[in-house]
Design a protein around this motif. Structure first.
Motif, PDB file in Angstrom:
ATOM      1  N   ALA A 140      39.749  34.146  24.967  1.00 30.91           N
ATOM      2  CA  ALA A 140      39.501  35.285  24.166  1.00 30.91           C
ATOM      3  C   ALA A 140      38.212  35.995  24.873  1.00 30.91           C
ATOM      4  CB  ALA A 140      39.139  34.713  22.905  1.00 30.91           C
ATOM      5  N   GLY A 141      38.209  37.040  25.348  1.00 33.78           N
ATOM      6  CA  GLY A 141      37.324  38.075  25.865  1.00 33.78           C
ATOM      7  C   GLY A 141      37.068  37.799  27.093  1.00 33.78           C
ATOM      8  N   MET A 142      37.801  37.092  28.054  1.00 32.25           N
ATOM      9  CA  MET A 142      37.578  36.864  29.429  1.00 32.25           C
ATOM     10  C   MET A 142      37.905  38.140  30.153  1.00 32.25           C
ATOM     11  SD  MET A 142      38.329  33.046  30.544  1.00 32.25           S
ATOM     12  CE  MET A 142      37.478  31.741  30.002  1.00 32.25           C
ATOM     13  N   ASP A 143      37.111  38.248  31.373  1.00 31.76           N
ATOM     14  CA  ASP A 143      37.600  39.328  32.189  1.00 31.76           C
ATOM     15  C   ASP A 143      38.763  39.235  33.195  1.00 31.76           C
ATOM     16  OD1 ASP A 143      37.795  41.336  34.426  1.00 31.76           O
ATOM     17  OD2 ASP A 143      35.819  41.017  34.792  1.00 31.76           O
ATOM     18  N   TRP A 144      40.006  39.450  32.959  1.00 32.96           N
ATOM     19  CA  TRP A 144      41.293  39.222  33.807  1.00 32.96           C
ATOM     20  C   TRP A 144      41.301  39.599  35.136  1.00 32.96           C
ATOM     21  CZ3 TRP A 144      44.544  36.056  31.274  1.00 32.96           C
ATOM     22  CH2 TRP A 144      44.384  35.941  29.626  1.00 32.96           C
ATOM     23  N   GLU A 145      40.309  40.627  35.405  1.00 34.02           N
ATOM     24  CA  GLU A 145      40.375  41.156  36.891  1.00 34.02           C
ATOM     25  C   GLU A 145      39.406  40.226  37.565  1.00 34.02           C
ATOM     26  OE1 GLU A 145      41.617  43.860  37.821  1.00 34.02           O
ATOM     27  OE2 GLU A 145      42.663  44.324  35.840  1.00 34.02           O
TER      28      GLU A 145
END
Length: 683
Positions: free
Chosen positions: A306-311
């Protein structure tokens, strides 16, 4: 009005257990179910195909109804009832009247200029307010995705979105009488998006149902599709308080939850909101005990990403070998003690490359309807805990402790032979595909990514209801192996319903003498009658609170697999769909006492087609019994009937059908309150 009484049904699928009465645990057998191609939909750059096999547990039990009454409430050829959940479409009033709504159109085109809210009432005497269904929508303008609730002591309210960015609300003080009064909800002015409310849900709370609660979303096309979710409250449908969904902004979640992936519930002064269906966020329930003044946030499923930067964040990477199973669609209700109950379907995700969002699978790996209540996991603030797999496989004993990735995972490899086993449940399972019916299936037989609304999972889109005693009913849509595939080789979806006699507690999930097994509670198959043998049934909704175990659901049915409306429509033409309402009164006492025994293990008919002469019924009986065989034509008229004595084991009964005209017939075999229906053709 069309009303059909179904005397009894057989159980189609094995289920998890009751709290007070424990059915015998069943160990997972070594049944290898055919290899399925699991298609993965790429949300970013990746596309792949994976082979998948599984070995589930195969308990088959039986029960029967006291009664099941069904009503044809309306016909619509707009068959896309929702992009995600189909929630808050029904309400039950104190006098027993049940209101039902659906997205409605008779235009026969995808543009549907007459689209709006279809509405009907099932009256206490079993009649319909509109016996032939509504002729037109209730609104003045084109709307979509209606939500419906009781308003005041005996009134009703409908909320829907228009095509011009306006949320409308229609009310009247007396159900079924008078003119609907139109109101508008103000769009919020929070400076984050276009602020046009869509995809609403409505519920009312308070002693007289006078406090209105609405949740909605705004799909922001200028911000990479970010969805902002909102909450509105009113006491008169004219003056509204509108803001971000409670607790989301302070937790950095106001732009994470998807439109149309939420549900509302209320009972007395208690209100609850369910938010799920996104791998970027936790699955949460927001609960208020003071009619929406203050809110408690409960994490039902804690998403490790949750809330992580997928980029850019490498910690967000998890590949196929570390795939995660999380909740997709869901439903909630609140009992008379103020406790929240929920049901969820499962989904299967992974994220293997930065610069993409995530991928999710279609197919047999995505299965299962899970039940939850807020007391089951009090020590973890409601959060579902990882499961355990414990199995004596051909390669020796397998004991696997699940991780956070596995909380909604159904199957685990049993050994090196490619066999899979069902989990040892610390959380009750309310439904899954019975592998007995899918020993030679592939995904193409019953499941396809282009069927809009099917990608939520195999067993999916649950609805949940509770009565004053705490008994729970969970209904859902599932590919139906009880019936033959359609002309294109695909299994139609059917409606199934499961029951829990009293609220479930976590301690009842285990069996010390058989740790490799789990308890099942019973699941009913609602397609048994000849009226539904050729129906594809989807879009399940339900009332949330009932009395005397009278569980009410609605669903949509037509005779074609897939949808005629939407970007991924698969039907060649737009056709009529029936919105059915069913009142189900289960014989729950039989679930505890096991008094009722189904003497029919299976019923087959041959030759099929039959060209005059005798048709043979091959009955595999678990006990000797007198059985009734009744034959109906396609219109439901009984054309032949015969009582037979059936011995234990496999026996054959012959009926001469040379007097029947050419056509399709249905034979219903009944014994001991159970029934089994088979279709055959006379040439």
């Amino acid at each position: 009005m069309k009303k059909v009484l179904l005397l009894s049904l057989i159980l189609a699928v094995g289920m998890t257990g009751f709290a007070q009465t424990k059915n015998q645990a069943v160990k997972a057998p070594k049944l290898k179910v055919g290899t399925a191609d699991v298609h993965k939909r790429a949300m970013g750059k990746q596309e792949a195909v994976q082979a998948f096999e599984y070995l589930p547990s195969t308990s088959v039990a039986s029960t029967r109804y006291e009664s099941l009454d069904e009503y044809t409430t309306m016909i619509t050829n707009y068959d896309l009832q929702g992009n995600g959940f189909v929630a808050n479409r029904m309400a039950r009033f104190a006098d027993g009247t049940v209101g039902v709504t659906a997205t409605f159109s008779h235009a026969g085109t995808a543009a549907a200029p007459d689209r709006g809210t279809g509405y009907n009432l099932v009256l206490p005497d079993g009649e319909l307010l509109f016996p032939d269904g509504p002729e037109a929508r209730i609104e003045e303008e084109k709307t979509g995705w209606p939500s419906y609730a009781q308003w005041g002591e005996d009134g009703e309210i409908v909320v829907a979105h228009t095509t011009v960015g306006t949320m409308v609300c229609y009310t009247r003080e007396k159900k079924g009488e008078g003119q609907w009064i139109r109101h508008e909800l103000p769009n919020p002015n929070l400076g984050v998006s276009a602020q046009e409310l869509t995809w609403p849900r409505v519920i009312t709370s308070g002693p007289n149902h006078n406090i209105i609660h609405v949740i909605a979303a705004d799909q922001d096309s200028d911000n990479l599709g970010t969805t902002y979710t909102y909450y509105a409250r009113s006491t008169d449908a004219e003056n509204w308080e509108v803001g971000f969904m409670p607790t989301l902004q302070e937790n950095g979640e106001e732009g994470l939850y998807s439109a149309d992936y939420y549900a509302l519930a209320a009972n007395g002064n208690t209100v609850a909101i369910l938010l799920t269906g996104d791998i970027m966020a936790h699955t949460i329930i927001l609960k208020s005990t003071d009619n929406g003044e203050t809110w408690q946030r409960i994490i039902v499923w804690k998403n490790p990403y949750a809330g992580m930067d997928w980029e850019n964040d490498e910690n967000s990477l998890f590949g196929e070998d570390n795939a995660m199973y999380g909740p997709e669609t869901g439903a909630i209700c609140i009992d008379n003690n103020g406790m929240v109950h929920a049901a969820f379907s499962s989904h299967h995700y992974y994220h293997a490359e930065l610069g993409t969002s995530y991928n999710f699978y279609y197919g047999g790996s995505i299965d299962g309807i899970f039940y939850w209540n807020e007391e089951m996991y009090a020590e973890t603030n409601g959060t579902i805990t990882p499961p355990v797999w414990d199995y004596e496989g051909s390669d020796g004993h397998v004991h696997v402790e699940g991780t956070d990735h596995d909380c909604f995972r159904m199957w685990w490899p049993a050994d090196n032979a490619g066999e899979y086993i069902a989990r040892n449940f610390d959380q009750p399972l309310a439904g899954f595909i019975d592998p007995v019916f899918f020993q030679d299936w592939s995904n193409d037989n019953f499941y396809h990514e282009d069927y809009h609304g099917y990608w939520q999972g195999a067993s999916a889109l649950p609805a949940i209801c509770v009565d004053e005693s705490g008994a729970i009913a969970i209904a859902f849509s599932c590919p139906d192996g009880n019936r033959e595939p359609d002309g294109n080789g695909k299994y139609l979806r059917g409606i199934f319903m499961s029951y829990i006699d009293v609220p479930y507690t976590i301690g009842d999930a285990y069996d010390d003498e058989n740790p490799g097994g789990c308890y099942y509670y019973n699941e009913e198959w609602l397609m048994q009658d000849f009226m539904h043998m050729m129906d594809e049934c989807v879009a399940v909704s339900s009332i949330q609170n009932t009395t005397n175990k009278e569980f009410w659901i609605s669903y949509q049915a037509d005779d074609l697999c897939g949808f005629g409306i939407g970007n991924s429509a698969t039907q060649g033409a737009i056709n009529d769909n029936t919105i059915w309402v069913a009142k189900v009164v289960p014989a729950i006492e039989n679930l505890s006492t096991n008094e009722a025994v189904n003497p029919m293990t299976s019923v087959n008919v041959y030759p099929n087609p039959v060209n005059g002469g005798n048709v043979t019924f091959q009955i595999n009986a678990s006990q000797a019994s007198e059985m009734n065989i009744a034959i109906y034509n396609i219109t439901g008229q009984k054309v032949m009937e015969q009582n037979v004595n059936v011995a234990l084991g496999v026996s054959e009964q012959h009926i001469n059908v040379s007097s029947l005209n050419s056509g399709i017939y249905f034979a219903t075999v009944k014994a001991n309150g159970f029934e089994n229906t088979v279709k055959f053709i006379v040439k």
